[in-house]
Design a protein around this motif. Structure first.
Motif, PDB file in Angstrom:
ATOM      1  N   ASP A 211      10.780   1.730 -19.489  1.00 39.59           N
ATOM      2  CA  ASP A 211      10.271   0.463 -18.965  1.00 39.59           C
ATOM      3  C   ASP A 211       9.189   0.743 -17.935  1.00 39.59           C
ATOM      4  OD1 ASP A 211      11.998  -1.038 -20.511  1.00 39.59           O
ATOM      5  OD2 ASP A 211      13.566  -1.064 -18.982  1.00 39.59           O
ATOM      6  N   LEU A 212       8.300  -0.200 -17.775  1.00 41.34           N
ATOM      7  CA  LEU A 212       7.145  -0.011 -16.893  1.00 41.34           C
ATOM      8  C   LEU A 212       6.910  -1.249 -16.048  1.00 41.34           C
ATOM      9  CD1 LEU A 212       4.398   1.437 -16.081  1.00 41.34           C
ATOM     10  CD2 LEU A 212       3.391   0.172 -17.995  1.00 41.34           C
ATOM     11  N   VAL A 213       6.610  -1.020 -14.767  1.00 37.99           N
ATOM     12  CA  VAL A 213       6.039  -2.044 -13.899  1.00 37.99           C
ATOM     13  C   VAL A 213       4.747  -1.466 -13.337  1.00 37.99           C
ATOM     14  CG1 VAL A 213       6.294  -3.421 -11.816  1.00 37.99           C
ATOM     15  CG2 VAL A 213       8.280  -3.034 -13.283  1.00 37.99           C
ATOM     16  N   ALA A 214       3.633  -2.144 -13.542  1.00 36.34           N
ATOM     17  CA  ALA A 214       2.343  -1.649 -13.055  1.00 36.34           C
ATOM     18  C   ALA A 214       1.472  -2.826 -12.678  1.00 36.34           C
ATOM     19  CB  ALA A 214       1.648  -0.798 -14.124  1.00 36.34           C
ATOM     20  N   GLY A 215       0.625  -2.616 -11.669  1.00 36.77           N
ATOM     21  CA  GLY A 215      -0.209  -3.727 -11.253  1.00 36.77           C
ATOM     22  C   GLY A 215      -1.264  -3.342 -10.249  1.00 36.77           C
ATOM     23  N   GLY A 216      -1.991  -4.358  -9.815  1.00 30.53           N
ATOM     24  CA  GLY A 216      -3.007  -4.196  -8.803  1.00 30.53           C
ATOM     25  C   GLY A 216      -2.887  -5.301  -7.768  1.00 30.53           C
ATOM     26  N   PHE A 217      -3.358  -5.024  -6.563  1.00 30.54           N
ATOM     27  CA  PHE A 217      -3.214  -5.970  -5.462  1.00 30.54           C
ATOM     28  C   PHE A 217      -4.487  -5.964  -4.637  1.00 30.54           C
ATOM     29  CE2 PHE A 217      -1.884  -6.849  -1.011  1.00 30.54           C
ATOM     30  CZ  PHE A 217      -1.324  -8.101  -1.193  1.00 30.54           C
ATOM     31  N   PHE A 218      -4.949  -7.158  -4.263  1.00 31.92           N
ATOM     32  CA  PHE A 218      -6.117  -7.302  -3.401  1.00 31.92           C
ATOM     33  C   PHE A 218      -5.751  -8.225  -2.248  1.00 31.92           C
ATOM     34  CE2 PHE A 218      -9.867  -9.723  -2.082  1.00 31.92           C
ATOM     35  CZ  PHE A 218     -10.724  -8.687  -1.728  1.00 31.92           C
ATOM     36  N   PHE A 219      -6.183  -7.848  -1.041  1.00 28.84           N
ATOM     37  CA  PHE A 219      -5.829  -8.598   0.164  1.00 28.84           C
ATOM     38  C   PHE A 219      -7.053  -8.659   1.069  1.00 28.84           C
ATOM     39  CE2 PHE A 219      -4.479  -8.200   4.653  1.00 28.84           C
ATOM     40  CZ  PHE A 219      -3.711  -9.337   4.796  1.00 28.84           C
ATOM     41  N   ARG A 220      -7.340  -9.853   1.573  1.00 23.91           N
ATOM     42  CA  ARG A 220      -8.424 -10.019   2.540  1.00 23.91           C
ATOM     43  C   ARG A 220      -7.941 -10.917   3.661  1.00 23.91           C
ATOM     44  NH1 ARG A 220     -12.664 -13.270   4.155  1.00 23.91           N
ATOM     45  NH2 ARG A 220     -14.593 -12.154   4.737  1.00 23.91           N
TER      46      ARG A 220
ATOM     47  N   ALA B 235      -3.542  -0.025  -6.363  1.00 26.92           N
ATOM     48  CA  ALA B 235      -3.012   0.062  -7.723  1.00 26.92           C
ATOM     49  C   ALA B 235      -1.653   0.750  -7.618  1.00 26.92           C
ATOM     50  CB  ALA B 235      -3.947   0.850  -8.629  1.00 26.92           C
ATOM     51  N   PHE B 236      -0.658   0.229  -8.314  1.00 25.51           N
ATOM     52  CA  PHE B 236       0.690   0.766  -8.176  1.00 25.51           C
ATOM     53  C   PHE B 236       1.409   0.715  -9.522  1.00 25.51           C
ATOM     54  CE2 PHE B 236       0.720  -3.741  -7.108  1.00 25.51           C
ATOM     55  CZ  PHE B 236       1.712  -4.244  -7.932  1.00 25.51           C
ATOM     56  N   GLY B 237       2.433   1.524  -9.649  1.00 19.16           N
ATOM     57  CA  GLY B 237       3.200   1.502 -10.877  1.00 19.16           C
ATOM     58  C   GLY B 237       4.473   2.318 -10.752  1.00 19.16           C
ATOM     59  N   GLN B 238       5.438   1.966 -11.583  1.00 17.66           N
ATOM     60  CA  GLN B 238       6.696   2.701 -11.613  1.00 17.66           C
ATOM     61  C   GLN B 238       7.257   2.676 -13.038  1.00 17.66           C
ATOM     62  OE1 GLN B 238       9.543   2.326  -8.310  1.00 17.66           O
ATOM     63  NE2 GLN B 238      11.131   1.919  -9.839  1.00 17.66           N
ATOM     64  N   ILE B 239       7.734   3.817 -13.485  1.00 18.23           N
ATOM     65  CA  ILE B 239       8.328   3.958 -14.812  1.00 18.23           C
ATOM     66  C   ILE B 239       9.823   4.167 -14.662  1.00 18.23           C
ATOM     67  CG2 ILE B 239       8.479   5.467 -16.836  1.00 18.23           C
ATOM     68  CD1 ILE B 239       5.502   5.982 -16.557  1.00 18.23           C
ATOM     69  N   GLU B 240      10.583   3.569 -15.549  1.00 15.59           N
ATOM     70  CA  GLU B 240      12.023   3.826 -15.604  1.00 15.59           C
ATOM     71  C   GLU B 240      12.342   4.434 -16.961  1.00 15.59           C
ATOM     72  OE1 GLU B 240      16.208   1.358 -15.655  1.00 15.59           O
ATOM     73  OE2 GLU B 240      14.667   0.820 -14.185  1.00 15.59           O
ATOM     74  N   TRP B 241      12.821   5.680 -16.946  1.00 20.31           N
ATOM     75  CA  TRP B 241      13.111   6.425 -18.174  1.00 20.31           C
ATOM     76  C   TRP B 241      14.618   6.624 -18.279  1.00 20.31           C
ATOM     77  CZ3 TRP B 241      12.582  12.391 -18.609  1.00 20.31           C
ATOM     78  CH2 TRP B 241      12.955  12.799 -19.902  1.00 20.31           C
TER      79      TRP B 241
END
Length: 861
Positions: free
Chosen positions: A454-463, A515-521
């Motif tokens: 399973d995968l959770v991945a994404g990007g985040f922008f903050f100002r 940019a962030f992400g995490q895999i569950e194996w």
């Protein structure tokens, strides 16, 4: 970049708006029973389509039956809740025209570790999540009167919340998160506060009254590979109730001591065929708990009003779009601390409080803080307006869900404070009015990458933007010279510091992208490995201009030097950027079906900080620009834990952790800056380690308990140039406090609660049940100063809250309650009063209060 991200959001919203082919409606129904097999009427049933988010809300009838009709085909989650019982969730798949039966068995519980959570951005059972997470359901939040984060801390011993006013607020978990002391807007929070997926950057948000809360999750330890904003100490995730396609109305009215009145209301239902809405309101009023003997006015009151509107658009099985807007207005007459005592210092007697006050003919109204009196001579205001808008899009793509969350928030802060905490005209004007805005954009995918991955991945922008509005202001009075200057002929010059002050003009900008992400194996049926990675970029710039006005107009160099020793003009600019890579590795192993273990090693960081309140000056009286920036914190965290269900109705979890921080961001006061101001600096190294235990026990259908305990040890490992403690004022300007306790951390903190539910009966002709419940909390003593002082140690204390009432089967509850039932005298915090005379002040916790609550829920059946 922002235009690109906005285009992505529009695309995600419009691209899939194709209504799926018409299918025959289906039905999901069943029975709700207790553990003995008896039917349970009046249980709230929430049937939600996991693809579209469309939901049906109803109650079980007198025979315990429920039936949700006219449902589109697809995967559904059936949630059953009832006050006094453990929430239950079941999943079913509904085919076109099918009728699916899903019976539910409810067990007693009030504080749950076995509910569905979104701690890892996917829905999971809390007992199976390989991180320490505590979950408080919305009904317990309401019953316990935990209507904001400050009240929530009594239920969760690892959460600390400190606030002398909304701006000077901080949330800590395990003693980490924000420096202890006055807030500096140039530093980021180490604990993330998320409400419906939106990150709230300003600590003042923690003073908001919760609106329509469904669930609160508290995650402990660094969070960065699954969340938009990196946080070093943990996160608090607040989930509110969503709009429903079933009409419903709920309202709650509280009345209690100090003329406490709190009203809450929520209405939901369909607007159009594929559109549902929810409108929620909260208003809180309470008289002040401190008497100003000079004016006869009660201060430190509550005066809050909040409104939140939501619209859910579910055009197909593949997409759901949620729009939200909220605004909160707070107008309290507050806040002030009260005199708590005087500490002897190393200064000459004529520089200490007793002699100065005697010479000025001043007599404090009381040195017993629990008399709850003050005589401040400045009007108190902590006025703020907070709010924002957000758009959340959930789109089913491939084997998962693509989520986009876009939000803009604002904070308008209009304060008035008396910084000397007395009727003497020392610092009668001290205010930092500002207007702040933030934009956040998060895009995240959560789904299945391969059969066991399973995968959770994404990007985040903050100002973020912060501007003084119009200027931060401080002004001295006629008693300033005697309090802040050594006695001399020049210091006694009439009018030297009368009306002497500054206007600070501030412009601060902060941009962050990640940019962030995490895999569950799933290596085996028992072993899971979860590596995660985060790349972060931060850019910050500040322009600071402090202009001096007033005081004696003179060209005498000696007199000007004395004035400048208190407040001096200062202008500087700083621009800094930073990149950081962090990550984590977690291994989870299921020893047996009811026993889950995990181990985590994580690296994290708190980004570079900027001093926005002024910096030290050098021998030429020029700003030390190197002190304008504060190094990023570098965090190394290790944790092991076990989550168990050793017996039916029992959960027992243990976590052991160690967190090392290099370049720990701390708040210091230095004579080189002037006696009235503090600034940010780095301690070389700090460490927090501890053990946490939490458990629940459903003894029977009618008796349940929950409990949590935290044993925490926080130390400065190396801080050789810390400010001296209060009693060493007048000695060396720095002190090596290596090995001493970090502020704000109790070595022992415990929370315990329980509830008893009597047999079903009738009151005034209404069927229902009587209940009695309690929750109690204990904190051992803690240091309330950046450098530990024996005079600024908050003694340990325990609080007991209790309630008794009746829950009617048809959806209303009436209860009597008391907070701090034993009327314990305790301090929220202690701090040295400005001026270094030995005077210190405190913030007493609220005394005993009693009240009554009526809660009514009306829904279409």
């Amino acid at each position: 970049m922002f235009r690109t991200l906005s285009a992505i959001v529009v695309t995600l919203t419009l691209l899939p708006l194709v209504v799926s082919a018409q299918s025959r409606a289906g039905v999901v129904g069943g029975l709700v029973r207790d553990e003995s097999g008896g039917v349970i009427p009046g249980a709230a049933i929430h049937v939600v389509n996991e693809t579209t988010g469309r939901a049906v809300d109803l109650f079980s009838d007198e025979q315990g039956a429920y039936q949700a009709q006219d449902l589109e085909p697809g995967p559904y989650r059936v949630e059953a809740t009832l006050d006094g019982f453990e929430p239950v969730a079941r999943r079913v798949v509904l085919a076109s025209g099918e009728t699916v039966s899903s019976d539910v068995v409810l067990s007693p519980a009030r504080f749950s570790q076995s509910v569905v959570v979104t701690a890892r951005r996917t829905e999971e059972v809390a007992q199976e999540v390989p991180i320490p997470v505590s979950v408080v359901r919305g009904d317990l939040v309401a019953d316990a009167g935990a209507f904001n984060v400050n009240r929530l801390k009594e239920m969760l011993p690892t959460v600390q919340f400190y606030s002398t006013n909304p701006r000077n607020s901080a949330i800590n978990i395990r003693g980490l998160g924000a420096p202890f002391g006055l807030t500096n807007d140039g530093i980021e929070a180490g604990v993330g506060l998320y409400i419906d997926g939106v990150f709230y950057a300003r600590p003042a948000s923690a003073t908001l009254d919760f609106l329509d809360v469904e669930q609160v999750e508290v995650l402990r330890g660094p969070q960065g590979t699954l969340f938009g904003k990196n946080t070093t100490a943990g996160a608090i995730i607040v989930t509110t109730r969503k709009p429903s396609f079933t009409r419903g109305t709920e309202f709650e009215l509280n009345y209690g001591s100090y003329q406490f009145v709190q009203a809450k209301a929520s209405v939901t239902g369909p607007i159009l065929k594929n559109v549902a809405g929810r409108l929620s309101f909260s208003g809180t009023q309470r008289d002040g708990v401190i008497l100003n003997t000079r004016t006869g006015e009660d201060v430190n009151n509550l005066n809050n009003v909040g409104l939140r509107g939501q619209v859910l658009f579910a055009p197909s099985d593949l997409i759901a779009v949620a729009f939200s807007v909220d605004h909160t207005r707070q107008r309290p007459n507050g806040y002030t601390q009260v005199i708590a005592g005087v500490a002897p210092t190393l200064r000459p007697a004529n520089r200490q409080y007793e002699q100065i006050a005697a010479e000025l003919g001043y007599r404090a109204p009381s040195f017993n803080a629990f008399d709850r009196v003050t005589d401040v001579d400045t009007p108190l205001r902590s006025y703020q307006d907070l709010g924002g808008v957000s758009v959340n899009v959930d789109w089913k793509v491939w084997n998962g869900t693509l989520t986009s969350t876009t939000a803009r928030r604002y904070w308008d802060w209009k304060p008035s404070n008396d910084r000397d905490f007395t009727a003497l005209p020392i610092t009668p004007v001290s205010a930092a009015p500002s207007f702040q805005t933030q934009w956040t954009q998060e895009v995240r995918y959560a789904g299945t990458l391969a059969p066991k991955v399973d995968l959770v991945a994404g990007g985040f922008f903050f100002r973020q933007a912060l501007d003084s509005d119009p200027a931060f202001k401080q002004e001295q009075g006629s008693a300033t010279a005697r309090f802040l200057l050594a006695p001399s002929a020049n210091a006694a010059t009439p009018g030297l510091l009368d009306g002497y002050g500054f206007n600070q003009y501030l412009r601060f900008r902060n941009v962050s992208a990640a940019a962030f992400g995490q895999i569950e194996w799933a290596v085996t049926d028992r072993l899971r490995l979860m590596p995660g990675l985060r790349f972060n970029y931060d850019q910050k710039d500040v322009f600071f201009d402090q202009q001096i006005y007033g005081g004696l107009q003179t060209t005498n160099a000696a007199l000007v030097t004395l004035q400048r020793s208190i407040l001096a003009p200062q202008t500087y600019a700083a621009d800094v950027d930073d990149t950081n890579v962090s990550g984590q590795m977690t291994a989870a192993f299921r020893v047996a079906d009811p026993v889950n273990t995990y181990a985590t090693y994580a690296t994290s960081f708190k980004s570079v900080g900027l001093n926005l309140n002024g910096v030290p000056t050098d021998a030429a009286d020029l700003p030390v620009l190197s002190a304008a920036t504060v190094k990023p914190e570098d965090v190394r965290h290790f944790e092991v834990g076990i989550k168990t269900e050793p017996f039916r109705g029992v959960t027992a979890n243990v976590a052991i952790f160690n967190t090392d921080i290099k370049a720990f961001q701390a708040q210091v006061v230095n004579a080189g800056v002037g006696v009235l101001r503090g600034y940010l600096a780095n301690a070389e190294r700090a460490r927090v380690r501890g053990v946490e235990i939490d458990a629940t026990h459903a003894v029977s259908r009618r008796v349940s308990f929950y409990g949590s305990a935290a044993f925490t040890d926080g130390k400065y490992v190396s801080f050789p140039d810390a400010p001296p403690p209060l009693e060493e004022t007048g000695g060396p300007q720095v002190k090596d406090v290596s090995g001493s306790d970090l502020p704000g951390i109790s070595k022992v903190a415990i929370s315990v609660g329980g509830e008893y539910v009597a047999r079903r009966g009738r009151i005034v002709g209404q069927a229902g049940e009587l209940f009695a419940a309690f929750d109690t909390s204990y904190r051992s003593s803690f240091s309330s100063s950046a450098s530990a002082s024996k005079y600024l140690i908050v003694d340990g204390y325990s609080l007991l809250n209790a309630r008794i009432g009746f829950r009617a089967t048809d959806g209303w509850t009436l209860s009597l309650w008391s907070r701090n039932l034993l009327d314990e005298d305790y301090f929220e915090l202690l701090s040295a009063a400005p001026g270094n005379t030995g005077l210190y002040v405190g913030q007493p916790g609220d005394g005993r209060s009693v009240g009554v609550t009526l809660r009514v829920s009306l829904r279409s059946r």
